[in-house]
Design a protein around this motif. Structure first.
Motif, short mmCIF file in Angstrom:
data_model
loop_
_atom_site.label_atom_id
_atom_site.label_comp_id
_atom_site.label_asym_id
_atom_site.label_seq_id
_atom_site.Cartn_x
_atom_site.Cartn_y
_atom_site.Cartn_z
N GLY A 9 40.89 47.90 35.17
CA GLY A 9 41.02 49.34 35.33
C GLY A 9 39.81 49.99 35.95
O GLY A 9 39.92 50.72 36.94
N PHE A 10 38.62 49.74 35.42
CA PHE A 10 37.41 50.40 35.94
C PHE A 10 36.87 49.71 37.18
O PHE A 10 36.04 50.27 37.90
CB PHE A 10 36.33 50.48 34.86
CG PHE A 10 35.77 49.16 34.41
CD1 PHE A 10 34.72 48.56 35.09
CD2 PHE A 10 36.28 48.52 33.29
CE1 PHE A 10 34.19 47.35 34.66
CE2 PHE A 10 35.76 47.32 32.85
CZ PHE A 10 34.72 46.72 33.54
N SER A 11 37.31 48.49 37.46
CA SER A 11 36.84 47.73 38.60
C SER A 11 37.82 46.58 38.83
O SER A 11 38.80 46.44 38.10
CB SER A 11 35.42 47.20 38.35
OG SER A 11 34.89 46.54 39.49
N TYR A 15 35.64 47.48 43.71
CA TYR A 15 34.78 47.92 42.62
C TYR A 15 35.34 49.22 42.03
O TYR A 15 36.51 49.31 41.70
CB TYR A 15 33.33 48.02 43.07
CG TYR A 15 32.62 46.67 43.03
CD1 TYR A 15 32.46 45.99 41.82
CD2 TYR A 15 32.14 46.07 44.18
CE1 TYR A 15 31.82 44.75 41.78
CE2 TYR A 15 31.50 44.83 44.14
CZ TYR A 15 31.35 44.18 42.92
OH TYR A 15 30.73 42.95 42.88
N SER A 16 34.54 50.27 41.88
CA SER A 16 34.98 51.44 41.10
C SER A 16 35.99 52.32 41.82
O SER A 16 36.52 53.25 41.20
CB SER A 16 33.77 52.28 40.68
OG SER A 16 33.09 51.67 39.61
N LEU A 17 36.28 52.07 43.07
CA LEU A 17 37.43 52.75 43.68
C LEU A 17 38.71 52.38 42.93
O LEU A 17 39.69 53.11 42.97
CB LEU A 17 37.52 52.38 45.16
CG LEU A 17 38.65 52.96 46.00
CD1 LEU A 17 38.79 54.47 45.82
CD2 LEU A 17 38.45 52.61 47.46
N SER A 18 38.67 51.27 42.20
CA SER A 18 39.78 50.89 41.33
C SER A 18 40.11 52.01 40.34
O SER A 18 41.27 52.18 39.94
CB SER A 18 39.42 49.63 40.54
OG SER A 18 38.92 48.60 41.35
N LYS A 19 39.10 52.74 39.89
CA LYS A 19 39.31 53.78 38.88
C LYS A 19 40.33 54.82 39.33
O LYS A 19 41.11 55.35 38.52
CB LYS A 19 37.98 54.47 38.58
CG LYS A 19 36.95 53.62 37.85
CD LYS A 19 35.66 54.40 37.62
CE LYS A 19 34.69 53.68 36.70
NZ LYS A 19 34.08 52.50 37.33
N SER A 20 40.32 55.16 40.61
CA SER A 20 41.24 56.17 41.11
C SER A 20 42.69 55.68 41.03
O SER A 20 43.61 56.48 40.80
CB SER A 20 40.87 56.55 42.54
OG SER A 20 39.54 57.04 42.60
N GLU A 50 36.44 38.31 50.60
CA GLU A 50 37.24 39.21 49.78
C GLU A 50 36.36 40.05 48.85
O GLU A 50 36.83 40.64 47.89
CB GLU A 50 38.29 38.43 48.99
CG GLU A 50 39.35 37.84 49.91
CD GLU A 50 40.44 37.08 49.20
OE1 GLU A 50 41.48 36.83 49.83
OE2 GLU A 50 40.28 36.75 48.01
N THR A 51 35.08 40.09 49.18
CA THR A 51 34.09 40.87 48.42
C THR A 51 33.14 41.52 49.42
O THR A 51 33.15 41.19 50.61
CB THR A 51 33.28 39.98 47.47
OG1 THR A 51 32.24 39.32 48.21
CG2 THR A 51 34.14 38.94 46.77
N SER A 58 24.11 41.93 45.01
CA SER A 58 24.47 41.00 43.93
C SER A 58 25.82 41.33 43.33
O SER A 58 26.09 42.50 43.00
CB SER A 58 23.41 41.04 42.82
OG SER A 58 22.16 40.61 43.31
N PRO A 59 26.71 40.35 43.16
CA PRO A 59 28.01 40.60 42.54
C PRO A 59 27.84 41.20 41.14
O PRO A 59 26.97 40.78 40.37
CB PRO A 59 28.64 39.21 42.48
CG PRO A 59 27.96 38.42 43.56
CD PRO A 59 26.56 38.95 43.60
N LEU A 60 28.69 42.17 40.81
CA LEU A 60 28.62 42.84 39.52
C LEU A 60 29.50 42.18 38.47
O LEU A 60 29.33 42.45 37.28
CB LEU A 60 29.01 44.31 39.67
CG LEU A 60 28.15 45.13 40.62
CD1 LEU A 60 28.60 46.59 40.62
CD2 LEU A 60 26.67 45.03 40.26
#
Length: 483
Positions: A206-208, A65-70, A443-444, A466-468
């Motif tokens: 990028g953001f996720s 998820y948003s750890l992707s942003k880094s 994987e989620t 719930s999946p985003l």
């Protein structure tokens, strides 16, 4: 070729009290709203603790998820170092085809560093507007949304801001994020292959959407802890880690929860300032905690909506465990911790592998959704010589695009299937008329709980988290074919 293992050490040799790690594990497993999936702790550059709660395993990638942003910000730093990107340039200058449409002066004044620090001037997350059903180009739509304030003056956790940063990187490099990062970061770190979700334009989000192992998170955090140096080689520009971690926009009281103390310390370049150190994090408890004051990196994956509680437990139990000097006479405690970490497991759902009473009452049974609005449309049971198979049909099932999972019911423990998505099922018959179980999408962070009633012929199902990312059940996996 597999990457070399991270350097290992007994906890005591690095000044880590195994009892503190035990206390943290106890607290995680006792917290009713936290489902831990993995944990890795590095101290002084050595891996001192690592464990995965079965059916999650070390080698499997996990949606961050948003750890992707880094990781996106890291790609931007590399592009800047190569002279391809300027943090002080106008965002619109990278999209000349849209410039004539962008008339709002605040939109035109938006700089790369503003989108990199969640300071585009918008006071809300514009994701629904930028990615609306009829939007063909999210960057254009984002830039057409007039900011509420001057860029750089207000904070809003705004997904299209990071998406736009990622779009700039992909445009100036001519590559997807994964391809650009692979030779510059992922391979030198020993991470290798990762996977990133793409959108309708073909861009990686990028953001996720990044899927990577916990080991990858730990290596990434260690690189930041060492200011971009890895085994004597400089992978990131000198000083970038401090730039990224420095809080550029105040966030106190802006995340909607007075109990989110670790979200009130400011935001850097796609990293949060924490009460201790700084971090990248993602929804449902995907963490990369960098603690320079303790020379520690903590990498973790989980499923929880109580992310502040997770951090509270880490600060309460782990920080006191990090001492200034090696500990002596702790061989037994270290061995006990190592043994415990090797047998971590999520409790399976209870149930018998065979129904009570007559098998023919269940063989061939079909159960339909009782509310018509859940993640499943129906479930069916079949019997063969090897036992029972439960077939789940998702609510997005179509004749030209099936959305179905076949899962073996085996009673105690977790039964893992790899196709069409990596998933594990547990549970079985709880009484003469009820079949119940849990399905973990490996994987989620997500788990699906379901119950089939024989008497009513109905199915109830709900997500624990719930999946985003919208999509069918068969999309709950890392995309294949990434680099």
């Amino acid at each position: 070729m597999s990457a070399p293992d991270l350097p290992h050490s007994a906890p005591a040799a690095q000044g880590v009290d195994a009892l503190g790690v035990h206390a943290f594990l106890d607290a995680l497993e006792a917290a009713p709203d936290i489902e831990p999936h993995s944990l890795m702790i590095m101290r002084h550059g050595r891996l001192v603790a690592a464990g995965w709660w079965a059916p999650y395993t070390a080698g499997r990638r996990h949606l961050l998820y948003s750890l992707s942003k880094s990781f996106t910000a890291t790609a931007a730093a590399l592009a800047e170092a190569e002279g391809l990107l300027d943090f002080d340039a106008q965002v619109a200058s990278y999209f000349p085809e849209f410039e004539a449409d962008i008339t709002d002066p605040r939109s035109r004044a938006m700089l790369v560093r503003h989108v990199a620090s969640m300071a585009s001037g918008h006071r809300r997350d514009t994701v629904d507007e930028a990615f609306g059903r009829n939007v063909s180009e999210p960057v254009r739509q984002f830039l057409l949304l007039p900011p509420d304030a001057d860029p750089g003056t207000v904070f809003a956790y705004n997904q299209p801001a990071t998406y736009t940063l990622a779009a700039i990187v992909q445009r100036v490099t001519g590559q997807p994020l994964t391809a650009y990062l692979r030779p510059r970061l992922l391979d030198p770190l020993g991470i290798g292959e990762v996977a990133w979700l793409s959108d309708r334009t073909g861009r990686e989000l990028g953001f996720s959407g990044l899927h990577a192992t916990t080991d990858a998170i730990a290596r990434f955090g260690q690189l930041y802890l060492r200011d971009g140096l890895w085994e004597g080689e400089r992978l990131l520009p000198e000083g970038w880690a401090a730039r990224a971690a420095h809080p550029r926009t105040p966030t106190a009281g802006l995340m909607g929860d007075v109990n989110r103390q670790d979200w009130d310390r400011g935001y850097g370049y796609q990293f949060w300032t924490s009460r201790h150190g700084y971090r990248g994090d993602g929804a449902f408890g995907q963490f990369c905690l960098v603690l320079p004051e303790h020379d520690v990196v903590i990498a973790a994956t989980s499923a929880t909506e109580r992310m502040q509680e997770y951090l509270n437990l880490a600060w309460k139990h782990l920080l006191p465990a990090f001492g200034p000097e090696p500990l002596t006479g702790r061989e037994a405690a270290d061995a006990e911790l190592r043994e415990r970490l090797g047998r971590l497991a999520l409790p399976p759902a209870p149930g018998r592998p065979e129904p009570f009473g007559r098998e023919r009452d269940w063989a061939g049974a079909v159960f339909t959704s009782s509310d018509g609005a859940g993640p499943l449309r129906s479930a069916g049971l079949t019997r063969d010589a090897d036992g029972w198979t439960l077939t789940l049909t998702g609510e997005r099932d179509r004749p030209d695009r099936p959305d179905r999972l076949d899962l073996r019911i085996a009673g105690e423990g977790w039964t893992v299937a790899e196709e069409p998505v990596p998933a594990a099922v547990s549970g079985g018959w709880s009484d003469g008329g009820t079949l119940a179980g849990d399905v973990v999408f490996l994987e989620t962070p997500h788990r699906l709980a379901l119950t089939c009633s024989r008497a009513k012929g109905t199915l109830t199902a709900h997500w624990r988290t719930s999946p985003l990312h919208p999509g069918p059940l068969t999309a709950l996996r890392a995309p294949r074919g990434s680099v």
